[in-house]
Design a protein around this motif. Structure first.
Motif, PDB file in Angstrom:
ATOM      1  N   THR A 137     -12.946  11.464   7.430  1.00 15.44           N
ATOM      2  CA  THR A 137     -14.194  12.114   7.208  1.00 15.44           C
ATOM      3  C   THR A 137     -14.974  12.574   8.204  1.00 15.44           C
ATOM      4  O   THR A 137     -15.008  12.213   9.512  1.00 15.44           O
ATOM      5  CB  THR A 137     -15.195  10.946   6.810  1.00 15.44           C
ATOM      6  OG1 THR A 137     -14.652  10.490   5.502  1.00 15.44           O
ATOM      7  CG2 THR A 137     -16.612  11.401   6.347  1.00 15.44           C
ATOM      8  N   ALA A 179     -16.532  11.096  11.627  1.00 23.03           N
ATOM      9  CA  ALA A 179     -16.274   9.615  11.546  1.00 23.03           C
ATOM     10  C   ALA A 179     -16.703   8.733  12.688  1.00 23.03           C
ATOM     11  O   ALA A 179     -17.085   7.742  12.529  1.00 23.03           O
ATOM     12  CB  ALA A 179     -14.674   9.602  11.387  1.00 23.03           C
ATOM     13  N   SER A 199     -10.596   1.314   9.590  1.00 22.85           N
ATOM     14  CA  SER A 199     -10.685   2.862   9.534  1.00 22.85           C
ATOM     15  C   SER A 199      -9.217   3.321   9.400  1.00 22.85           C
ATOM     16  O   SER A 199      -8.208   2.649   9.748  1.00 22.85           O
ATOM     17  CB  SER A 199     -10.969   3.409  10.994  1.00 22.85           C
ATOM     18  OG  SER A 199     -11.067   4.955  10.682  1.00 22.85           O
TER      19      SER A 199
END
Length: 252
Positions: A227, A230, A8
């Motif tokens: 996002t 997430a 990530s």
């Protein structure tokens, strides 16, 4: 048992501006692409992110980008190869220092945003990134999109390459990512993402936005920390992978 890395993009807050919930994301991922200050991240944010990654047992990677804070590194920068290479080395050195203080070190490099997409096809910038990483530490793997020019150049230079897929992004039929300027570029349905990533990890296939099936060999899956949702997305993808018999672990 098959295994795959889950990474990530993190450390992207800046001053009073908050991006994502990195500490929560670390409960689900195995690798952290930590911003290095050029597209996002200030020293205190980066240092805290490194400490949190170490505490969670998550591998630290350098998320290097174009020098573009205002654009979050998502705009192409028409710089010379020398300038770009120097910028990459500068970012590696900055993150290395903060990672060492946190009790770890950089274990890999992943370009960010426009730089990541540019070196899929841009020969000069791809070479600059490869040269910078090799000059800094030739043992650092490069995390890249399958089929990228930079991937070929890195392998020719003797760098280890790691191929990446994206859980929350739509794919074009040629295997590139749908531009964020286009509708539907970012996926939000966790069930769809889980199905796609389990298929990738177990069959080596991804469904493009036109319905065509792509053969994709990937060793790592990215869930973007910026996002919306997430944390839930990362948790769902990991849970889905493990339920399918796929172990989530770092590639280094």
């Amino acid at each position: 048992m098959p295994y795959i890395d889950l990474n990530s993009d993190v450390g992207e807050s800046f001053g009073n501006w908050t991006m994502g919930d990195d500490a929560a994301v670390f409960r689900h991922v195995s690798s952290a692409n930590v911003a290095c200050g050029f597209h996002a991240g200030d020293p205190t944010t980066i240092a805290r992110t490194c400490r949190d990654a170490v505490g969670a047992g998550v591998t630290i990677g350098a998320h290097v980008g174009y020098r573009d804070l205002a654009g979050f590194g998502r705009r192409f920068l028409d710089c010379s190869p020398t300038e770009l290479a120097d910028d990459v080395v500068y970012q590696l050195g900055a993150l290395e220092g903060l990672a060492r203080v946190a009790g770890s070190q950089i274990k890999y490099v992943k370009p960010h945003g426009a730089l990541y997409n540019t070196i899929v096809h841009h020969e000069a910038h791809a070479q600059a990134v490869v040269d910078a990483v090799h000059s800094y530490n030739p043992d650092l793997p490069l995390l890249l999109l399958p089929g990228a020019v930079a991937l070929r150049k890195a392998e020719e230079r003797g760098l280890r390459t790691v191929r990446e897929a994206f859980a929350d992004r739509a794919y074009n039929p040629d295997g590139t990512l749908v531009s964020r300027r286009e509708p539907g570029a970012v996926l939000h349905d966790n069930a769809v993402m889980v199905e796609n990533m389990v298929r990738l990890a177990t069959e080596g296939k991804i469904v493009a936005r036109d319905g065509s099936v792509l053969d994709v060999k990937a060793d790592s899956i990215c869930v973007h920390g910026d996002t919306p949702g997430a944390v839930a997305m990362a948790g769902a993808v990991r849970e889905g992978l493990e339920a399918a018999g796929v172990t989530v672990r770092s590639f280094v």
